[in-house]
Design a protein around this motif. Structure first.
Motif, short mmCIF file in Angstrom:
data_model
loop_
_atom_site.label_atom_id
_atom_site.label_comp_id
_atom_site.label_asym_id
_atom_site.label_seq_id
_atom_site.Cartn_x
_atom_site.Cartn_y
_atom_site.Cartn_z
N LEU A 96 -15.77 -26.20 -34.01
CA LEU A 96 -14.58 -25.41 -34.34
C LEU A 96 -13.97 -25.85 -35.67
O LEU A 96 -12.83 -25.48 -35.97
CB LEU A 96 -13.55 -25.53 -33.22
CG LEU A 96 -13.93 -24.86 -31.90
CD1 LEU A 96 -13.04 -25.36 -30.77
CD2 LEU A 96 -13.84 -23.34 -32.03
N LEU B 7 -5.90 -12.28 -32.03
CA LEU B 7 -6.84 -12.70 -33.06
C LEU B 7 -6.33 -12.43 -34.48
O LEU B 7 -6.54 -13.25 -35.37
CB LEU B 7 -8.21 -12.07 -32.83
CG LEU B 7 -9.00 -12.69 -31.67
CD1 LEU B 7 -10.33 -11.98 -31.50
CD2 LEU B 7 -9.21 -14.18 -31.85
N MET C 274 -4.20 -15.26 -35.23
CA MET C 274 -4.97 -16.48 -35.44
C MET C 274 -5.50 -16.53 -36.87
O MET C 274 -5.48 -17.59 -37.52
CB MET C 274 -6.11 -16.55 -34.43
CG MET C 274 -6.86 -17.88 -34.44
SD MET C 274 -5.80 -19.26 -33.94
CE MET C 274 -6.14 -20.42 -35.26
N LEU D 248 -5.52 -26.07 -32.74
CA LEU D 248 -6.04 -25.34 -31.59
C LEU D 248 -5.79 -26.15 -30.33
O LEU D 248 -5.88 -27.38 -30.36
CB LEU D 248 -7.54 -25.10 -31.74
CG LEU D 248 -8.02 -24.37 -33.00
CD1 LEU D 248 -9.55 -24.39 -33.05
CD2 LEU D 248 -7.51 -22.94 -33.02
N ASP E 132 -10.00 -21.25 -27.34
CA ASP E 132 -11.15 -20.59 -27.93
C ASP E 132 -11.98 -19.80 -26.92
O ASP E 132 -12.87 -19.04 -27.30
CB ASP E 132 -12.05 -21.61 -28.64
CG ASP E 132 -12.48 -22.74 -27.71
OD1 ASP E 132 -11.60 -23.36 -27.09
OD2 ASP E 132 -13.69 -23.02 -27.61
N ARG F 291 -15.32 -17.21 -28.19
CA ARG F 291 -15.66 -18.54 -28.70
C ARG F 291 -16.43 -18.42 -30.02
O ARG F 291 -16.14 -19.15 -30.98
CB ARG F 291 -16.49 -19.28 -27.65
CG ARG F 291 -17.27 -20.50 -28.15
CD ARG F 291 -16.47 -21.76 -28.23
NE ARG F 291 -17.27 -22.84 -28.78
CZ ARG F 291 -16.87 -24.09 -28.92
NH1 ARG F 291 -15.66 -24.43 -28.54
NH2 ARG F 291 -17.67 -25.01 -29.44
N TYR G 4 -14.00 -17.69 -32.83
CA TYR G 4 -13.25 -18.88 -33.23
C TYR G 4 -14.12 -19.83 -34.05
O TYR G 4 -13.67 -20.41 -35.04
CB TYR G 4 -12.69 -19.60 -32.00
CG TYR G 4 -11.30 -19.17 -31.62
CD1 TYR G 4 -10.18 -19.82 -32.15
CD2 TYR G 4 -11.09 -18.13 -30.73
CE1 TYR G 4 -8.90 -19.44 -31.79
CE2 TYR G 4 -9.80 -17.73 -30.38
CZ TYR G 4 -8.71 -18.38 -30.91
OH TYR G 4 -7.43 -18.00 -30.58
#
Length: 630
Positions: free
Chosen positions: A89, A438, A441, A454, A459, A509, A512
């Motif tokens: 990540l 999203l 984000m 995070l 995620d 996931r 992310y």
């Protein structure tokens, strides 16, 4: 809302051109941000792990369940595979939340640890912010509690081997009511051990006292009972504390309210009960001085005993190998103390990462400049506004004004959408579905040079759905033994490969991972920023749900555009004003833009010094468009 609709967009994560709102000094001609006088070349990404829950594979999830029923994660569960998954990540720092030994309802008397009273504990597993022993770690987290420090040290070393810096909590404002350190070094005295309990206040007392009054357990409200009403020899409505100490949130009554932080006691930093200060004042000009000057200032000063105790705690953990700290409720402790503490930490480790929880924007600059914090939560402004935009309560105009108001400190304002105090994104009271956040984000992670944080399970869209006991739905419990379902599916029985994820969770996931790997490596995101929202907001098709901005450095130029609307796509001609075209040194011509997550190609046309891009954004789509120079 199904993630399938979003995934067909190939990447709502569009990666764009430029660096956000960074306060730059004249010598920063390379578009680099400065922290404590040193150049920062890569964006920091912090992964907050709630350590007790992270490695737990048990799925019973019985409200108020014991560790034997619901399971508990261990240091040893955080394996090389787990750390590799975290590193995917783009993570640079792991904040292991809940590591210092805090009060909890479990019997560790075989290891010399006294039992804790359920009447002054929240939940069964206990609050990580009611620390009982600052020189040891939570015995719940060790396979062998007798070797708990060794097991944590092994985790710290393992994290470092994966290129991850390690953060833990320090909670200077309060400690557990039954503070008792078994791990303290020789010569160190416990908090309160030498207090004069016959007075409400004395400068070198560690606590404040309600003289002549014994502590009383709060009156329980809304049907609450410790341990959910389970019979326990110490759950008797009594806790011996005479005289009573002030409660952690500052409540002075010998019987705190149920909603007070009754499980903790407030630490005295030389602030008299009338609010006046009983310690050396830091001259105002020190706001413009570096951390070395702060350290030198304190060398000949007589400071309250609590200051020295927390200095010694921080330096103990620094020597242990901890790379930085997250400070709980820093605004409840005097700024001068932070200058003292942080300058001592930086003297020992100039690269220490110091993050503080402060919720009053008018105090931000005091805690940064006078208190020598590296980073503060950008909760009250950016987080709150992004949440309101997601929920349709606010327009994207708020983003531009927030960024402008922090132009001088943008690098120091850590961005996040989840942490242990906040509702899970996918909960019905926040966004309802993880995909609905999203766009936020993308903006949160790319807007500034500041770190991005995070929370574990974010995620994969963890929903925080059930009441765990003291912990309630929408937030993942920090008080109870519990399994975290979506995160457990990513854990996949200790493989940490996402093998048990649903298709939607796997796509989330992947999104992310793509976003955060780009964020951590992008030179533009440590460069310049310019919002182009204001110049475009009246363009046909550009709505109150749209936000666009530029990020750039000498090495990379990005155009970032995002659509917060959940059901409506939009098409518009995005204009890049002449000022920004000049700043990025672009001449008239056509330039290829490549979306870093989807691979889509768009075209920037510059005519007479002004730019234009034909932009199409599907619902919830973001684009991070990198300019490719020929």
């Amino acid at each position: 809302m199904s993630f399938f609709r979003i995934s067909r967009l190939s990447a709502m994560v569009a990666v764009s051109i430029g660096l956000a709102g960074c306060s730059l000094t004249p010598d920063q001609d390379k578009g680099e941000a400065t922290v404590a006088g040193e150049h920062q070349h890569n964006k920091a990404v912090v992964y907050q792990m709630f350590t007790r829950l992270f490695g737990n594979t048990q799925t019973a999830n019985i409200p108020w369940g014991a560790a034997e029923q619901n399971g508990v994660g261990k240091f040893n569960d955080i394996s090389d595979k787990a750390l590799e998954g975290i590193k995917q990540l783009g993570v640079s720092h792991v904040w292991y939340t809940g590591v210092p030994h805090h009060a909890l309802v479990a019997d560790y008397t075989a290891y010399g640890i006294s039992n804790d009273d359920p009447d002054v504990i929240k939940g069964r597993a206990g609050s990580p912010y009611a620390v009982k022993d600052y020189y040891s770690v939570n015995p719940d987290l060790a396979q062998d509690p007798a070797r708990r420090m060794d097991e944590f040290k092994a985790l710290v070393d393992r994290s470092h081997q994966h290129g991850l810096k390690v953060l833990i909590d320090i909670v200077p404002n309060h400690v557990a009511r039954n503070y008792e350190s078994l791990g303290k070094p020789e010569g160190v005295k416990d908090f309160g051990a030498t207090d004069n309990t016959n007075v409400e206040y004395a400068r070198d007392n560690n606590f404040y006292y309600a003289v002549g009054e014994a502590f009383k357990v709060p009156e329980w409200l809304d049907g609450y009972q410790p341990l959910g009403g389970e019979s326990h020899p110490q759950a008797d409505g009594e806790f011996v504390e005479n005289p009573a100490k002030w409660t952690g949130n500052g409540a002075r009554s010998s019987q705190p309210h149920f909603h007070d932080w009754y499980e903790t006691v407030k630490v005295n930093y030389g602030v008299r009960p009338d609010g006046s200060h009983d310690f050396p004042q830091l001259p105002a000009e020190f706001a413009n001085m570096d951390v070395t000057a702060h350290y030198e200032f304190w060398q000949d000063k007589d400071v309250p005993d609590s200051w020295e105790k927390f200095r010694d705690i921080a330096l103990f953990w620094t020597e242990f190998g901890i790379d930085g700290f997250r400070y709980d409720m820093a605004e409840m402790v005097p700024v001068a103390f932070w200058s003292y503490l942080n300058s001592h930490i930086k003297h020992a480790n100039p690269d220490a990462f110091l993050l503080a929880e402060v919720y009053q924007p008018h105090l931000y600059r005091d805690y940064l400049h006078m208190g020598k914090m590296d980073y503060l939560y950008d909760k009250v402004d950016l987080y709150d506004s992004l949440k309101a935009i997601i929920q349709g309560r606010e327009s994207t105009d708020a983003i531009a004004s927030i960024q402008a108001s922090k132009a001088d400190i943008e690098h120091n304002m850590l961005h996040f959408l989840e942490n242990h105090d906040e509702q899970r994104i996918a909960s019905p009271d926040f966004a309802g579905e993880a995909v609905n956040a999203l766009p936020a984000m993308v903006v949160s992670a790319t807007l500034s040079t500041s770190p991005t944080m995070l929370y574990f399970g974010q995620d994969v869209g963890e929903r925080g759905e059930q009441d765990a006991g003291f912990g309630k739905a929408t937030r993942t419990t920090i008080f109870d033994y519990w399994g975290v379902p979506a995160h457990q599916r990513w854990m996949n029985g200790g493989e940490f490969d996402g093998g048990a994820l649903t298709a939607d969770e796997r796509q989330l996931r992947d999104y992310y991972v793509r976003l955060m790997q780009f964020v951590q490596s992008s030179p533009a995101l440590m460069g310049q920023y310019a919002e182009i929202h204001t110049a475009n907001k009246h363009n046909p098709g550009y709505t109150d749900s749209t936000y666009a901005f530029l990020r750039w450095s000498d090495e990379q130029q990005l155009l970032i555009a995002t659509n917060f609307a959940q059901v409506a796509g939009t098409e518009f001609e995005l204009k890049l004003p002449a000022e920004q075209i000049s700043a990025m040194a672009l001449k008239d011509g056509r330039y290829e833009l490549v979306d870093q997550l989807s691979g889509d190609e768009l075209t920037l046309t510059v005519v007479k010094g002004e730019g234009q891009v034909a932009m199409a954004l599907a619902p919830l789509q973001s684009r991070i468009l990198e300019l490719k120079r020929r």
